[in-house]
Design an enzyme around this catalytic site. Structure first.
Site, PDB file in Angstrom:
ATOM      1  N   GLU A   1     -49.518  94.258  32.747  1.00 45.10           N
ATOM      2  CA  GLU A   1     -50.647  93.966  31.863  1.00 45.10           C
ATOM      3  C   GLU A   1     -50.927  95.251  31.097  1.00 45.10           C
ATOM      4  OE1 GLU A   1     -52.705  91.059  31.970  1.00 45.10           O
ATOM      5  OE2 GLU A   1     -51.326  90.121  33.378  1.00 45.10           O
TER       6      GLU A   1
ATOM      7  N   GLY B   1     -42.242  88.053  31.608  1.00 46.50           N
ATOM      8  CA  GLY B   1     -41.567  88.139  30.316  1.00 46.50           C
ATOM      9  C   GLY B   1     -42.063  87.047  29.386  1.00 46.50           C
TER      10      GLY B   1
ATOM     11  N   ALA C   1     -44.646  82.873  35.896  1.00 46.52           N
ATOM     12  CA  ALA C   1     -44.278  82.594  34.495  1.00 46.52           C
ATOM     13  C   ALA C   1     -43.699  81.194  34.353  1.00 46.52           C
ATOM     14  CB  ALA C   1     -43.340  83.663  33.974  1.00 46.52           C
TER      15      ALA C   1
ATOM     16  N   GLU D   1     -49.069  75.980  34.780  1.00 44.30           N
ATOM     17  CA  GLU D   1     -47.860  76.363  35.522  1.00 44.30           C
ATOM     18  C   GLU D   1     -47.576  77.846  35.419  1.00 44.30           C
ATOM     19  OE1 GLU D   1     -45.610  76.499  37.898  1.00 44.30           O
ATOM     20  OE2 GLU D   1     -45.150  74.384  37.579  1.00 44.30           O
TER      21      GLU D   1
ATOM     22  N   LEU E   1     -41.353  79.688  36.031  1.00 40.97           N
ATOM     23  CA  LEU E   1     -40.778  79.035  37.224  1.00 40.97           C
ATOM     24  C   LEU E   1     -41.616  77.819  37.638  1.00 40.97           C
ATOM     25  CD1 LEU E   1     -39.965  82.135  39.467  1.00 40.97           C
ATOM     26  CD2 LEU E   1     -38.363  80.789  38.080  1.00 40.97           C
TER      27      LEU E   1
ATOM     28  N   VAL F   1     -48.628  81.249  37.740  1.00 36.49           N
ATOM     29  CA  VAL F   1     -47.874  81.813  38.867  1.00 36.49           C
ATOM     30  C   VAL F   1     -46.389  81.774  38.517  1.00 36.49           C
ATOM     31  CG1 VAL F   1     -47.360  81.629  41.334  1.00 36.49           C
ATOM     32  CG2 VAL F   1     -49.590  80.875  40.482  1.00 36.49           C
TER      33      VAL F   1
ATOM     34  N   LYS G   1     -54.953  83.246  33.689  1.00 38.88           N
ATOM     35  CA  LYS G   1     -55.273  82.910  35.092  1.00 38.88           C
ATOM     36  C   LYS G   1     -56.770  82.883  35.381  1.00 38.88           C
ATOM     37  CE  LYS G   1     -52.307  86.160  36.501  1.00 38.88           C
ATOM     38  NZ  LYS G   1     -51.215  86.169  35.587  1.00 38.88           N
TER      39      LYS G   1
ATOM     40  N   LYS H   1     -52.919  84.895  42.126  1.00 35.88           N
ATOM     41  CA  LYS H   1     -51.842  83.901  42.154  1.00 35.88           C
ATOM     42  C   LYS H   1     -51.804  83.176  43.493  1.00 35.88           C
ATOM     43  CE  LYS H   1     -48.989  86.267  38.756  1.00 35.88           C
ATOM     44  NZ  LYS H   1     -47.892  87.189  38.543  1.00 35.88           N
TER      45      LYS H   1
END
Ligand code: ADP
Ligand code: ASP
Ligand code: MG
Length: 815
Positions: free
Chosen positions: A667, A797, A611, A606, A613, A609, A579, A682
């Site tokens: 993290e 994950g 993971a 993508e 999705l 934010v 990020k 995010k």
């Protein structure tokens, strides 16, 4: 009579010569045969290099001479029985002595004439043919050695060879009148001029020798044996997917060879055309392969484009200035100068404004051409009506060749857009007047990429190659590699995407493979790789210069994201779950977007934010289709969600955090999650994607952690303070529980203002039932004013993050 020719590549070693002999004997069973031989592979280059060294008084030529002497004597010993060696050994030695004397002359005089170059260049063919003739004699074949220098006559001794056909044909016919051997062996390449001085037919000229014999003897077909299965759609050494053409016309073969298909020397077709003698090109090492038939027509195989070629030994000359505009006869004078200097113009383009002329000439003729032109236009240059000729180096021509191209529209458009899409800069364009070829001048470094791009475009089942360079092979990276391996077949069959990984790196090691890294065994190979270095990694990606290159960043490191600009500015796309770049200053974020746009690369993140999705993609689509975001409400931290879903005040808060850490939901430094910084980054990215120029400092953060704990610099101190603050966490928990509410760490963007913080939500709220490490985003827009568009699912994950990166790679593939 049959005429065959074996090239130097087929004669690289005594073992190969034995194989050649077997093929020759097969032909001998059918008819008398004349075989033309090239020099042993590499010898002509050595002969010419020695001449250059000697002329520069460099004694290094002697070492090369000794090496070649050894090579030829060893061939004699390998091929011919000891008791039969003496006569051939003395012949070989005589030739080598002559050669040595010639080089000594060049060395002493410090001078190398064109004539001498031709004389020394021809020794390789004479030596190889003498040795092979003796070999056949000892195999018991009724054979005869022909000295081609006595039969083939040229009008001149320069690079633009012109054969005296009348005399050559008469010599050959006469020679064969009185002969009755079964096998004739002749050196290729060599000839003499009209004064009787040895000359050659030009580099690659042994093909031409075979054609001259074939035409004079009126054979049906000339067979050219080489190291590939015929004439290919493109040079198979550079384009792995190239394939041999079964049959092509004389014109197509001529055009392909003129434009760089080295497998056939361009003048070879001249003597065969009139008599309509076919040429069959075959592979010495795979004689059962069909090969390529070159004949009058190729009606059977319909195609618009026959092949793709390149010439990389050229330079561009550019002349421009107002003095050229509207002046009749300027071009005439221009080309006359070149004609007088005997300079071969490979390609011409003239701007329609007549303001400039651009030509391509052979490398070694560029300086001469410039001098001659600058001199001829001295006055115009003096009065600044035109500029002195400019030479541009390091360029090459790529050409599309085909008999039927003239009757098909849009091919050049397709060609140039394929090159353009791969960021290959086109310096000049020309279409042959025969319309059998379309050529583009490009930078030399782009040749391989251009040939492969064009081949993919014109000859392959439409599929797209994606070339990946991956940094970070830990949790996420290794999952991504697994997924790529598993989906390889699906991607190719269903999406027509060929995804290959060419580079891998972790913090210690890096590994590269131009043909693609084996995804089964990458771990071991990487361990054995070279020392990791970010600059070297970039350099390698740049050197590979592959089309559709993608740099994938699976790390969280600012040292890696600092390199994105370099990649994008070199047309390498960037896919990242890191990020840092997107949450850095707005200026930096904007610059990355601009670079991507400017250099035709993609910059996709993508997984920054939620993971895997599809949050950013959904937002981008909303904005692109003209919708306007009014409010975003989201739970964006899988880690915080897990922590607050698990914390029930029975176990202390710090224990819950420890557990989340162990499960891989945070993290390595859990403070980044708990402080809300991660969530702030995010929502910042979502705000920017919604069109707001926002900085991280603009995001209001309502901390639930104490200032002291936020100021800690290691995990131990941080956990100590969490322990100490337990009563405060208990209180937050209880007050929510009393109201029957749930604690959620919420990010909100409304009217250009963003806030992150802990909230308790009631059972009616869409966030209430969010479980585990799930994320949820509510998009309120002009089109979704009351009922928001909702994206919800696992938001953390390694497996889902990897699949999000995978999805970005596919997005690039579909572009
Ligand atoms: P030989 O020694 O047999 O004369 P060459 O080296 O002169 O062989 O020619 C064969 C080489 O030509 C091949 O190895 C290949 O690298 C090169 N080549 C270039 N373009 C083509 C093409 N379109 N088809 C086949 N070979 C090509
Ligand atoms: N030996 C010569 C060359 O290398 C001719 C040939 O191989 O055709 O150019
Ligand atoms: Mg050749």
């Amino acid at each position: 009579m049959k005429v065959l020719k074996f090239g130097g590549t087929s004669l690289a070693s005594p073992e190969r010569i034995k194989l050649v002999a077997k093929t020759v004997q097969k032909h001998l069973k059918e008819d008398k045969t004349l075989v033309v031989f090239s020099a042993f592979g590499g010898v002509t280059n050595d002969l010419l290099e020695m001449a250059d060294l000697a002329s520069r008084e460099d004694l290094a030529y002697k070492d090369i001479l000794i090496k070649n002497e050894k090579r030829h004597l060893e061939a004699v010993r390998e091929l011919i029985p000891v008791n039969a060696q003496s006569s051939i050994l003395s012949k070989v030695k005589t030739e080598l002595n002559r050669l040595e004397t010639l080089y000594e002359g060049v060395y002493l005089l410090n001078e190398l004439s064109n004539k001498t170059r031709h004389v020394v260049a021809g020794f390789g063919e004479v030596l190889s043919s003498l040795i092979i003739a003796e070999y056949f004699k000892n195999l018991g074949v009724n054979s005869q050695y022909i000295d081609s220098r006595e039969l083939i006559v040229c009008k001149n001794t320069n690079e633009k060879v012109q054969v005296n056909y009348a005399q050559t044909n008469a010599n050959i016919e006469k020679y064969f009148e009185a002969k009755d051997a079964s096998l004739y062996i002749a050196p290729g390449f060599v000839s003499r001029n009209e004064q009787g001085v040895p000359s050659t037919l030009g580099r690659g000229g042994s093909d031409f020798t075979a054609a001259l014999y074939g035409a004079a003897l009126d054979v049906k077909e000339v067979l050219i044996y080489t190291d590939v299965n015929g004439m290919y759609t493109a040079n198979p050494q550079i384009v792995p997917h190239a394939y041999p053409l079964k049959d092509i016309s004389y014109q197509e073969a001529m055009e392909l060879s003129h434009f760089g298909a080295k497998v056939l020397y361009p003048p070879t077709l001249q003597p065969l055309l009139d008599k309509q003698i076919n040429i069959l090109i075959k592979n010495t090492f795979k004689p059962d392969e069909t090969g390529t038939l070159i004949s009058k027509s190729s009606e059977k195989n319909f195609r618009w484009v026959t092949g793709i070629t390149h010439i990389d030994s050229i330079k561009l000359l550019n002349i421009e200035g107002s003095g050229m505009v509207g002046i009749p006869g300027f071009s005439k004078r221009f080309f006359e100068v070149l004609f007088q200097e005997n300079i071969n113009v490979v390609l011409i383009t003239q701007a329609s404004s007549e303001h400039s002329i651009c030509i391509a000439v052979k490398d070694d003729e560029a300086e001469l051409a410039k001098e001659a032109l600058d001199e001829a236009f001295e006055v115009e240059i003096q009065y600044k009506k035109i500029k002195p000729v400019e030479i541009e180096e390091n360029v090459a021509i790529v050409a599309l060749v085909g008999d039927r191209m003239k009757s098909h529209h849009g091919l050049s458009g397709k060609m140039f857009s394929a090159l353009g899409n791969n960021n290959i800069n086109i310096r000049a364009i020309a279409q042959g007047s025969s319309e059998r070829n379309i050529s583009a001048v490009i930078s030399k470094k782009d040749v391989k990429k251009a040939l492969n791009t064009l081949h993919e475009q014109f000859f392959e089942v439409p599929s797209k190659e994606l070339n990946l360079f991956i940094t970070g092979v830990g949790n996420v990276g290794s999952k991504l590699l697994n997924q790529l391996k598993k989906q390889e077949k699906f991607l190719l069959e269903k999406l027509r995407l060929k995804v290959r990984v060419h580079g891998l790196s972790n913090s210690r090691k890096m590994l590269f493979d131009e043909n693609g890294i084996d995804l089964e065994n990458w771990e071991k190979a990487l361990e054995k790789g070279e020392k990791a270095d970010k600059a070297e990694f970039f350099k390698k990606v740049d050197e590979f210069n592959l089309r559709n290159s993608i740099f994938v960043d699976n790390t969280a490191s600012p040292d890696i994201s600092a390199w994105y600009k370099e990649y994008l500015a070199n047309s390498v796309s960037v896919v990242t779950c890191n990020k840092i770049a997107c949450a850095d200053s707005f200026e930096n974020y904007q610059e990355l977007q601009n670079l991507a746009r400017e250099y035709g690369a993609s910059f996709l993140y993508e997984t920054n934010v939620g993971a895997g999705l599809p949050i950013i993609d959904t937002l981008k689509n909303l904005v692109a289709s003209g919708d306007r975001v009014t409010k975003i409400q989201a739970v964006l931290s899988g880690s915080l969600n897990f922590v607050f879903n698990t914390y029930k005040a029975e176990d202390p808060f710090y224990k819950t955090v420890e557990m989340a850490m162990k499960e891989g939901y945070t993290e390595p430094d859990p403070k980044i999650d708990l402080s809300g910084v991660d969530v702030a980054r995010k929502i910042l990215i979502l705000a920017r994607e919604s069109g707001y120029e926002m900085e991280l400092e603009d995001i209001e953060s309502e901390d639930f952690l104490s200032k002291e704990s936020l100021a800690t610099t290691n995990n131990e101190d941080f956990f100590e303070l969490l322990k100490k603050d337990e009563p405060k966490f208990q209180e937050i928990y209880r007050s929510a529980e009393e109201k029957g509410e749930q604690l959620k760490y919420v990010a909100q963007l409304e009217d250009g203002k963003a806030v992150v913080g802990l909230q308790s939500v009631d059972s009616q709220h869409p966030f209430y039932n969010l479980s585990g490490s799930d994320n949820i985003v509510l998009f309120f827009t002009e089109r979704y004013p009351e009922q928001p568009l909702i994206v919800k699912g696992a938001g953390a994950g390694a497996e889902v993050t990897a699949s999000g990166i995978f999805a970005d790679v596919i997005r690039i593939g579909k572009k």
